[in-house]
Design a protein around this motif. Structure first.
Motif, short mmCIF file in Angstrom:
data_model
loop_
_atom_site.label_atom_id
_atom_site.label_comp_id
_atom_site.label_asym_id
_atom_site.label_seq_id
_atom_site.Cartn_x
_atom_site.Cartn_y
_atom_site.Cartn_z
N ASN A 1 0.86 -1.17 0.00
CA ASN A 1 0.00 0.00 0.00
C ASN A 1 0.90 1.23 0.00
OD1 ASN A 1 -2.23 -1.76 0.43
ND2 ASN A 1 -1.78 -1.75 2.61
N MET A 2 0.51 2.27 -0.72
CA MET A 2 1.34 3.46 -0.84
C MET A 2 0.58 4.69 -0.40
SD MET A 2 4.22 2.34 -1.95
CE MET A 2 4.99 3.91 -2.27
N ALA A 3 1.27 5.57 0.32
CA ALA A 3 0.62 6.75 0.87
C ALA A 3 1.46 8.00 0.65
CB ALA A 3 0.37 6.55 2.37
N TRP A 4 0.79 9.12 0.79
CA TRP A 4 1.46 10.41 0.84
C TRP A 4 1.13 11.06 2.19
CZ3 TRP A 4 4.83 12.32 -2.71
CH2 TRP A 4 4.85 11.72 -3.97
N PHE A 5 2.17 11.60 2.78
CA PHE A 5 2.04 12.40 3.99
C PHE A 5 2.64 13.76 3.71
CE2 PHE A 5 0.83 9.62 7.60
CZ PHE A 5 0.77 8.41 6.92
N ARG A 6 2.39 14.70 4.59
CA ARG A 6 3.02 16.01 4.46
C ARG A 6 3.35 16.56 5.84
NH1 ARG A 6 -2.16 19.54 2.18
NH2 ARG A 6 -3.36 19.58 4.15
N GLN A 7 4.32 17.44 5.85
CA GLN A 7 4.74 18.05 7.11
C GLN A 7 5.11 19.50 6.87
OE1 GLN A 7 7.89 15.98 9.18
NE2 GLN A 7 7.28 16.89 11.13
N ALA A 8 4.42 20.37 7.55
CA ALA A 8 4.72 21.80 7.50
C ALA A 8 5.64 22.15 8.65
CB ALA A 8 3.42 22.60 7.58
N PRO A 9 6.41 23.23 8.53
CA PRO A 9 7.33 23.62 9.61
C PRO A 9 6.60 23.78 10.93
CG PRO A 9 7.78 24.89 7.63
CD PRO A 9 6.52 24.13 7.36
N GLY A 10 7.13 23.16 11.97
CA GLY A 10 6.55 23.29 13.29
C GLY A 10 5.33 22.44 13.54
N LYS A 11 4.97 21.62 12.55
CA LYS A 11 3.79 20.77 12.70
C LYS A 11 4.17 19.30 12.57
CE LYS A 11 0.38 24.14 11.10
NZ LYS A 11 -0.77 24.36 10.18
N GLU A 12 3.27 18.45 13.04
CA GLU A 12 3.50 17.02 12.92
C GLU A 12 3.20 16.56 11.49
OE1 GLU A 12 2.53 15.58 17.50
OE2 GLU A 12 1.34 14.83 15.82
N ARG A 13 3.81 15.44 11.14
CA ARG A 13 3.54 14.85 9.84
C ARG A 13 2.08 14.41 9.80
NH1 ARG A 13 8.15 11.21 7.19
NH2 ARG A 13 9.20 13.13 7.82
N GLU A 14 1.39 14.72 8.71
CA GLU A 14 -0.02 14.38 8.61
C GLU A 14 -0.31 13.59 7.34
OE1 GLU A 14 -2.83 17.55 8.24
OE2 GLU A 14 -1.71 18.59 6.66
N PHE A 15 -1.27 12.71 7.48
CA PHE A 15 -1.72 11.86 6.39
C PHE A 15 -2.40 12.69 5.31
CE2 PHE A 15 -3.51 8.28 4.28
CZ PHE A 15 -4.84 8.57 4.02
N VAL A 16 -2.12 12.34 4.05
CA VAL A 16 -2.77 13.01 2.92
C VAL A 16 -3.68 12.03 2.16
CG1 VAL A 16 -2.42 14.19 0.73
CG2 VAL A 16 -0.91 14.68 2.68
N ALA A 17 -3.10 10.90 1.73
CA ALA A 17 -3.86 9.95 0.93
C ALA A 17 -3.15 8.60 0.93
CB ALA A 17 -4.02 10.44 -0.51
N VAL A 18 -3.93 7.54 0.69
CA VAL A 18 -3.36 6.20 0.58
C VAL A 18 -4.09 5.45 -0.52
CG1 VAL A 18 -4.90 5.23 2.33
CG2 VAL A 18 -2.72 4.10 1.84
N ILE A 19 -3.36 4.59 -1.21
CA ILE A 19 -3.93 3.72 -2.22
C ILE A 19 -3.43 2.31 -1.92
CG2 ILE A 19 -2.06 4.24 -3.86
CD1 ILE A 19 -4.15 3.87 -6.12
N THR A 20 -4.35 1.35 -1.86
CA THR A 20 -3.96 0.00 -1.52
C THR A 20 -3.18 -0.65 -2.67
OG1 THR A 20 -6.13 -0.79 -2.19
CG2 THR A 20 -5.78 -0.34 0.15
N TRP A 21 -2.61 -1.81 -2.41
CA TRP A 21 -1.68 -2.44 -3.34
C TRP A 21 -2.28 -2.66 -4.72
CZ3 TRP A 21 -2.96 -7.22 -5.31
CH2 TRP A 21 -4.02 -7.89 -4.66
N SER A 22 -3.57 -2.97 -4.76
CA SER A 22 -4.21 -3.24 -6.04
C SER A 22 -4.85 -1.99 -6.64
CB SER A 22 -5.31 -4.29 -5.86
OG SER A 22 -6.34 -3.76 -5.05
N GLU B 1 -2.43 26.72 2.72
CA GLU B 1 -2.31 25.74 3.81
C GLU B 1 -1.84 24.36 3.34
OE1 GLU B 1 -4.95 27.67 3.08
OE2 GLU B 1 -6.85 26.61 3.50
N ASP B 2 -1.72 24.17 2.04
CA ASP B 2 -1.15 22.93 1.52
C ASP B 2 0.38 22.98 1.50
OD1 ASP B 2 -3.79 22.89 -0.90
OD2 ASP B 2 -3.64 21.64 0.91
N THR B 3 0.95 24.13 1.81
CA THR B 3 2.40 24.28 1.83
C THR B 3 3.01 23.34 2.86
OG1 THR B 3 2.33 26.57 1.09
CG2 THR B 3 4.29 25.87 2.31
N ALA B 4 3.93 22.49 2.40
CA ALA B 4 4.56 21.50 3.26
C ALA B 4 5.58 20.71 2.44
CB ALA B 4 3.51 20.53 3.83
#
Length: 124
Positions: A32-53, A88-91
């Protein structure tokens, strides 16, 4: 194992970017593959995931309707099309690979391999 994210840049609000993540050294179609993002001073946050298939896809509420995750198992790549970008998508955006059941899809703890990040900056 290597995950190489690319495609970041500077874009005005309302614009679009397409991120790509090229992988090597793993059986890509099993992960499974995902994208996360992290802005300065913030925790890493989930963006999206797609399963293996590609059969299941989930998005964070903050990007739903604007971002699209996809994968190409023949090319061992995962992409994130980002439209209607907001400041706010800046990260830094990171791709990640997960090999099986564990924490929830939105938890960074689930993912075993990470790319180096690509910077997205959205100006207002």
């Amino acid at each position: 194992v290597q995950l190489q994210a690319s495609g970041g840049g500077l874009v005005q609000a309302g614009g679009s970017l397409r991120l790509s993540c090229a992988t090597s050294g793993l059986t890509f179609s099993a992960y499974n593959m995902a994208w996360f993002r992290q802005a300065p001073g913030k925790e890493r946050e989930f963006v999206a995931v797609i399963t293996w298939s590609g059969g299941r896809i989930y998005y964070a509420d903050s990007v739903k309707g604007r971002f699209t995750i996809s994968r190409n198992n023949a090319k061992n790549t995962v992409s994130l099309q980002m439209n209607s970008l907001k400041p706010e998508d800046t990260a830094s955006y990171y791709c990640a690979a997960d090999s099986g059941p564990g924490a929830s899809y939105s938890s960074a703890n689930r993912y075993v391999y990470w790319g180096q990040g690509t910077q997205v900056t959205v100006s207002s």
